[in-house]
Scaffold this active site. Structure first.
Site, PDB file in Angstrom:
ATOM      1  N   SER A 139       0.857  -1.247   0.072  1.00 36.40           N
ATOM      2  CA  SER A 139       0.232  -0.114  -0.115  1.00 36.40           C
ATOM      3  C   SER A 139       0.805   1.273  -0.013  1.00 36.40           C
ATOM      4  CB  SER A 139      -0.917   0.036   1.252  1.00 36.40           C
ATOM      5  OG  SER A 139      -1.362   1.313   1.549  1.00 36.40           O
ATOM      6  N   TYR A 152      -3.168  -0.812  10.328  1.00 33.58           N
ATOM      7  CA  TYR A 152      -2.983  -0.995   8.874  1.00 33.58           C
ATOM      8  C   TYR A 152      -1.620  -0.524   8.400  1.00 33.58           C
ATOM      9  CZ  TYR A 152      -4.388  -0.722   4.210  1.00 33.58           C
ATOM     10  OH  TYR A 152      -4.562  -1.198   2.627  1.00 33.58           O
TER      11      TYR A 152
HETATM   12  P1  NDP Z   1     -12.058  -5.425   0.123  1.00 38.92           P
HETATM   13  O1  NDP Z   1     -12.408  -5.363   1.659  1.00 38.92           O
HETATM   14  O2  NDP Z   1     -12.955  -5.219  -1.119  1.00 38.92           O
HETATM   15  O3  NDP Z   1     -11.782  -7.360  -0.243  1.00 38.92           O
HETATM   16  C1  NDP Z   1     -11.205  -7.938   0.955  1.00 38.92           C
HETATM   17  C2  NDP Z   1     -10.984  -9.206   0.359  1.00 38.92           C
HETATM   18  O4  NDP Z   1     -10.313 -10.031   1.466  1.00 38.92           O
HETATM   19  C3  NDP Z   1     -12.314  -9.885   0.391  1.00 38.92           C
HETATM   20  O5  NDP Z   1     -12.492 -10.869  -0.575  1.00 38.92           O
HETATM   21  C4  NDP Z   1     -12.305 -10.734   1.824  1.00 38.92           C
HETATM   22  O6  NDP Z   1     -13.098 -11.859   1.655  1.00 38.92           O
HETATM   23  C5  NDP Z   1     -10.728 -11.138   1.809  1.00 38.92           C
HETATM   24  N1  NDP Z   1     -10.489 -11.333   3.296  1.00 38.92           N
HETATM   25  C6  NDP Z   1     -10.568 -10.552   4.341  1.00 38.92           C
HETATM   26  N2  NDP Z   1     -10.173 -11.389   5.567  1.00 38.92           N
HETATM   27  C7  NDP Z   1      -9.738 -12.525   4.900  1.00 38.92           C
HETATM   28  C8  NDP Z   1      -9.329 -13.767   5.540  1.00 38.92           C
HETATM   29  N3  NDP Z   1      -9.016 -13.716   6.861  1.00 38.92           N
HETATM   30  N4  NDP Z   1      -9.046 -14.811   4.890  1.00 38.92           N
HETATM   31  C9  NDP Z   1      -9.390 -14.885   3.677  1.00 38.92           C
HETATM   32  N5  NDP Z   1      -9.705 -13.583   2.932  1.00 38.92           N
HETATM   33  C10 NDP Z   1     -10.071 -12.771   3.856  1.00 38.92           C
HETATM   34  O7  NDP Z   1     -10.525  -4.903  -0.054  1.00 38.92           O
HETATM   35  P2  NDP Z   1      -9.656  -4.423  -1.318  1.00 38.92           P
HETATM   36  O8  NDP Z   1     -10.059  -5.230  -2.316  1.00 38.92           O
HETATM   37  O9  NDP Z   1      -9.811  -2.886  -1.284  1.00 38.92           O
HETATM   38  O10 NDP Z   1      -8.364  -4.626  -0.817  1.00 38.92           O
HETATM   39  C11 NDP Z   1      -7.353  -5.738  -1.193  1.00 38.92           C
HETATM   40  C12 NDP Z   1      -5.926  -5.678  -0.846  1.00 38.92           C
HETATM   41  O11 NDP Z   1      -5.440  -4.543  -1.380  1.00 38.92           O
HETATM   42  C13 NDP Z   1      -5.821  -5.484   0.760  1.00 38.92           C
HETATM   43  O12 NDP Z   1      -4.336  -6.229   1.187  1.00 38.92           O
HETATM   44  C14 NDP Z   1      -5.662  -4.054   0.919  1.00 38.92           C
HETATM   45  O13 NDP Z   1      -4.940  -3.555   2.016  1.00 38.92           O
HETATM   46  C15 NDP Z   1      -4.930  -3.618  -0.306  1.00 38.92           C
HETATM   47  N6  NDP Z   1      -5.053  -2.208  -0.768  1.00 38.92           N
HETATM   48  C16 NDP Z   1      -6.331  -1.805  -0.922  1.00 38.92           C
HETATM   49  C17 NDP Z   1      -6.310  -0.493  -1.354  1.00 38.92           C
HETATM   50  C18 NDP Z   1      -7.636   0.503  -1.623  1.00 38.92           C
HETATM   51  O14 NDP Z   1      -7.399   1.603  -1.853  1.00 38.92           O
HETATM   52  N7  NDP Z   1      -8.594  -0.382  -1.737  1.00 38.92           N
HETATM   53  C19 NDP Z   1      -5.184   0.638  -1.408  1.00 38.92           C
HETATM   54  C20 NDP Z   1      -3.911  -0.109  -1.119  1.00 38.92           C
HETATM   55  C21 NDP Z   1      -3.910  -1.455  -0.527  1.00 38.92           C
HETATM   56  P3  NDP Z   1     -14.422 -12.385   2.666  1.00 38.92           P
HETATM   57  O15 NDP Z   1     -14.687 -10.986   3.389  1.00 38.92           O
HETATM   58  O16 NDP Z   1     -15.525 -12.767   1.713  1.00 38.92           O
HETATM   59  O17 NDP Z   1     -13.716 -13.591   3.308  1.00 38.92           O
END
Ligand code: NDP
Length: 248
Positions: A139, A152
């Protein structure tokens, strides 16, 4: 990426789902991960509507034994995992002063420690083949900070360190470990910010590109880091942030 299989954690929605589509369009076979079997099945159905048939592996990335078991079972029954996209992540917003200890630990477990579990479980197999690609989702918080996202910030800084540590030890095995550092991308995770007019205006003003990032902005980097084009790249973080982190 034809002939390559990619495991994407946290792929039920958001960046993980979008990168699954992108890697599939570049020829990779896709394994979607999520911790909830219904949401995972729905994601696989949505991918199918886009002409992509994906396999699924349901496990919680915080559970080391479940991670190891799922990966070992897949490797023996279905074949090699060539690409790991360590994407699953969560957010918890609270002042550092009041930050709940269990929430802090959960963000660290999901956003940092789990990447080590996944990396260690796939590298055992990649090492034998002298080939593999590990991509950690970092990030801009890997090198910056902001109020109310202290856990975070701490976890994403650790992702930078872990990426370098993986590269230091695993490059010798023919495994490329690198990271993508997205700026603000519009997803469910950032929805509260996207809907906050003051924040959104500030963000657009701070970003030389003058807009929020979209998931598609990250696809090219994910394909590059998954492909032989990045074979001499190790331990790097590609920031894709519209120029936000190079300006004051
Ligand atoms: P979302 O909240 O849209 O998606 C997160 C995903 O992670 C979901 O599919 C969720 O699945 C899954 N997840 C969460 N906890 C677990 C777990 N314990 N085991 C398995 N799966 C898990 O987030 P984003 O798509 O925005 O973010 C994705 C990545 O990108 C993250 O690492 C985030 O920090 C990073 N990021 C995002 C940014 C942004 O601006 N959006 C910027 C920089 C980095 P479910 O809840 O269905 O299990």
């Amino acid at each position: 990426l034809t002939g390559q299989t990619a495991l994407i954690t946290g792929a039920t929605r958001g960046i993980g789902f979008g990168l699954a589509v992108g890697l599939a369009q570049a020829g990779a076979k896709i394994i979607l991960n999520g911790r909830n079997s219904d949401r995972l099945a729905e994601a696989a159905d949505r991918l199918r509507l886009q002409g992509v048939s994906a396999q699924t592996l349901c496990f919680d990335v915080r559970n080391q034994q479940a991670v190891e078991k799922a990966i070992n079972n897949f490797e023996s029954a279905d074949g090699p995992i060539d690409i790991l996209l360590n994407n699953a992540g969560i957010q918890h917003r609270q002042s550092l002063e009041d930050f709940a200890v269990d929430k802090f630990q959960d963000v660290m477990a999901t956003n940092a420690t789990a990447l080590f579990y996944l990396g260690q479980a796939v590298m055992i197999h990649m090492k034998q083949r002298r080939h593999g690609k590990i991509i950690n989702i970092a990030s801009i918080m890997t090198k910056m900070a902001r109020h109310h996202v202290g856990a975070y910030v701490t976890a994403k800084a650790a992702v930078g360190g872990l990426t370098r540590a993986m590269a230091a030890e695993w490059a010798a095995y023919g495994i490329n470990c690198n990271a993508i550092g997205p700026g603000y991308i519009s997803t469910e995770l950032t929805q509260p910010l996207f809907e906050d007019r003051t924040f959104s205006d500030w963000l657009i003003d701070q970003t030389p590109a003058g807009r929020w990032g979209q998931i598609d902005d990250l696809v090219g980097a994910a394909i590059y880091l998954s492909s032989s084009a990045s074979d001499f790249m190790h331990g790097q973080i590609l920031y894709i942030d519209g120029g936000m982190t190079v300006t004051v």
